[in-house]
Write a protein that holds these residues in place. Structure first.
Motif, mmCIF file in Angstrom:
data_model
loop_
_atom_site.group_PDB
_atom_site.id
_atom_site.type_symbol
_atom_site.label_atom_id
_atom_site.label_comp_id
_atom_site.label_asym_id
_atom_site.label_seq_id
_atom_site.Cartn_x
_atom_site.Cartn_y
_atom_site.Cartn_z
ATOM 1 N N THR A 70 0.843 -1.191 0.000
ATOM 2 C CA THR A 70 0.000 0.000 0.000
ATOM 3 C C THR A 70 0.884 1.250 0.000
ATOM 4 O OG1 THR A 70 -1.742 -1.179 1.163
ATOM 5 C CG2 THR A 70 -1.806 1.231 1.254
ATOM 6 N N MET A 71 0.564 2.175 -0.866
ATOM 7 C CA MET A 71 1.356 3.390 -1.007
ATOM 8 C C MET A 71 0.698 4.545 -0.252
ATOM 9 S SD MET A 71 3.896 2.389 -2.796
ATOM 10 C CE MET A 71 4.676 3.911 -3.270
ATOM 11 N N PRO A 72 1.510 5.400 0.361
ATOM 12 C CA PRO A 72 0.950 6.575 1.035
ATOM 13 C C PRO A 72 0.480 7.606 0.012
ATOM 14 C CG PRO A 72 3.329 6.633 1.125
ATOM 15 C CD PRO A 72 2.955 5.326 0.484
ATOM 16 N N LYS A 73 -0.339 8.529 0.482
ATOM 17 C CA LYS A 73 -0.830 9.596 -0.390
ATOM 18 C C LYS A 73 0.320 10.416 -0.959
ATOM 19 C CE LYS A 73 -4.185 13.369 -0.380
ATOM 20 N NZ LYS A 73 -5.182 14.081 0.414
ATOM 21 N N LEU A 74 1.303 10.702 -0.115
ATOM 22 C CA LEU A 74 2.466 11.491 -0.528
ATOM 23 C C LEU A 74 3.752 10.795 -0.098
ATOM 24 C CD1 LEU A 74 1.221 15.006 0.632
ATOM 25 C CD2 LEU A 74 1.268 14.156 -1.722
ATOM 26 N N GLY A 75 4.757 10.874 -0.928
ATOM 27 C CA GLY A 75 6.077 10.368 -0.574
ATOM 28 C C GLY A 75 6.195 8.864 -0.650
ATOM 29 N N PRO A 76 7.393 8.383 -0.369
ATOM 30 C CA PRO A 76 7.628 6.941 -0.417
ATOM 31 C C PRO A 76 7.054 6.245 0.824
ATOM 32 C CG PRO A 76 9.609 8.053 0.295
ATOM 33 C CD PRO A 76 8.604 9.129 -0.044
ATOM 34 N N PRO A 77 6.788 4.947 0.714
ATOM 35 C CA PRO A 77 6.282 4.225 1.893
ATOM 36 C C PRO A 77 7.383 4.034 2.932
ATOM 37 C CG PRO A 77 6.675 2.702 0.088
ATOM 38 C CD PRO A 77 6.909 4.090 -0.459
ATOM 39 N N GLU A 78 6.988 3.939 4.166
ATOM 40 C CA GLU A 78 7.920 3.618 5.257
ATOM 41 C C GLU A 78 8.460 2.209 4.984
ATOM 42 O OE1 GLU A 78 10.251 2.964 8.038
ATOM 43 O OE2 GLU A 78 9.255 4.890 8.352
ATOM 44 N N PRO A 79 9.774 2.042 4.870
ATOM 45 C CA PRO A 79 10.311 0.719 4.535
ATOM 46 C C PRO A 79 10.232 -0.289 5.687
ATOM 47 C CG PRO A 79 12.092 2.299 4.809
ATOM 48 C CD PRO A 79 10.801 3.069 4.900
ATOM 49 N N ASP A 80 10.201 0.189 6.918
ATOM 50 C CA ASP A 80 10.156 -0.709 8.072
ATOM 51 C C ASP A 80 8.700 -1.075 8.383
ATOM 52 O OD1 ASP A 80 9.844 -1.024 11.198
ATOM 53 O OD2 ASP A 80 11.922 -1.559 10.691
ATOM 54 N N TRP A 81 8.353 -2.343 8.218
ATOM 55 C CA TRP A 81 6.972 -2.795 8.395
ATOM 56 C C TRP A 81 6.470 -2.535 9.809
ATOM 57 C CZ3 TRP A 81 2.721 -3.302 6.028
ATOM 58 C CH2 TRP A 81 1.704 -4.113 6.489
ATOM 59 N N ASP A 82 7.290 -2.809 10.806
ATOM 60 C CA ASP A 82 6.859 -2.566 12.192
ATOM 61 C C ASP A 82 6.512 -1.100 12.420
ATOM 62 O OD1 ASP A 82 6.453 -4.692 13.940
ATOM 63 O OD2 ASP A 82 8.591 -5.001 14.242
ATOM 64 N N ARG A 83 7.341 -0.203 11.921
ATOM 65 C CA ARG A 83 7.050 1.225 12.076
ATOM 66 C C ARG A 83 5.757 1.599 11.371
ATOM 67 N NH1 ARG A 83 12.386 3.516 10.314
ATOM 68 N NH2 ARG A 83 13.650 2.250 11.647
ATOM 69 N N ARG A 84 5.562 1.032 10.183
ATOM 70 C CA ARG A 84 4.346 1.339 9.432
ATOM 71 C C ARG A 84 3.104 0.852 10.197
ATOM 72 N NH1 ARG A 84 3.743 -0.319 3.197
ATOM 73 N NH2 ARG A 84 5.974 -0.011 3.347
ATOM 74 N N VAL A 85 3.166 -0.355 10.732
ATOM 75 C CA VAL A 85 2.039 -0.893 11.509
ATOM 76 C C VAL A 85 1.836 -0.074 12.777
ATOM 77 C CG1 VAL A 85 1.194 -2.904 12.791
ATOM 78 C CG2 VAL A 85 2.270 -3.220 10.546
ATOM 79 N N ASN A 86 2.934 0.284 13.440
ATOM 80 C CA ASN A 86 2.826 1.081 14.671
ATOM 81 C C ASN A 86 2.204 2.448 14.432
ATOM 82 O OD1 ASN A 86 3.881 -0.922 16.292
ATOM 83 N ND2 ASN A 86 5.970 -0.144 16.177
ATOM 84 N N ARG A 87 2.406 2.982 13.246
ATOM 85 C CA ARG A 87 1.872 4.315 12.920
ATOM 86 C C ARG A 87 0.458 4.267 12.346
ATOM 87 N NH1 ARG A 87 7.336 6.560 9.970
ATOM 88 N NH2 ARG A 87 8.547 6.830 11.881
ATOM 89 N N PHE A 88 -0.088 3.094 12.175
ATOM 90 C CA PHE A 88 -1.424 3.009 11.573
ATOM 91 C C PHE A 88 -2.430 3.729 12.476
ATOM 92 C CE2 PHE A 88 -5.508 1.404 10.416
ATOM 93 C CZ PHE A 88 -5.426 1.249 9.047
ATOM 94 N N PRO A 89 -3.185 4.675 11.935
ATOM 95 C CA PRO A 89 -4.088 5.505 12.745
ATOM 96 C C PRO A 89 -5.440 4.832 13.035
ATOM 97 C CG PRO A 89 -4.164 6.227 10.472
ATOM 98 C CD PRO A 89 -3.165 5.109 10.528
#
Length: 158
Positions: A22-41
């Motif tokens: 899944t791509m973010p609206k702006l910019g590149p995706p967070e490469p670290d999966w744990d960080r991406r999951v932790n930041r899920f709103p």
């Protein structure tokens, strides 16, 4: 799990196919999966569903990309390093249920389109027709999640 009369009563739900691809609206995706999951709103999503009147969410736990948004001891045994530390499904279930919204988990039943490493880990490629090793291992994955999530989810989509 109970009957789905609540789903028939609607009026509608939302499916969110959120994966490592899944791509973010702006910019590149967070490469670290744990960080991406932790930041899920989670709270923002739950509030947004209430705002639009959705009565359920179908959410992807793992699909297309060898990454799962919840820990699972069986996945870690066969395919270590591909589960998040945060159990996003538990957090979603808590926030959605607090708002009267149901949660259905979308979970894949095949891994033929996944990486060679994942297919090997779960025994998919051992035999072109006999998938019994895969079926045994994958059933254990699903059973582990089912016990882990219990009544925090309202259904499965396979």
């Amino acid at each position: 799990m109970s009957e789905v009369k609540w789903m028939q009563a609607g009026p509608f739900g939302v499916m969110l196919h959120w994966t490592v691809r899944t791509m973010p609206k702006l910019g590149p995706p967070e490469p670290d999966w744990d960080r991406r999951v932790n930041r899920f709103p989670v709270e923002i999503l739950a509030d947004s569903l209430v705002d639009i009147g959705a009565k359920w969410l179908i959410f992807t736990c793992g699909h297309c990309g060898d990454a799962f948004c919840a820990p699972n001891a069986v996945i870690e045994r066969y395919f270590p390093g591909h589960c998040s530390q945060r159990d996003l499904v538990v957090d979603l279930g808590r926030e959605l249920h607090a708002r009267g919204t149901r949660l259905i988990v979308y979970f894949q039943t095949l891994v033929d389109h996944e990486s060679e490493a994942m297919r090997a880990a779960f025994g998919w490629d051992l035999d072109p027709r006999d998938k019994s090793v895969f079926q045994e291992r994958w059933t254990d994955v699903v059973r582990t999640y089912a016990r882990q999530w219990g009544d925090r989810i309202d259904g499965w989509w396979f």
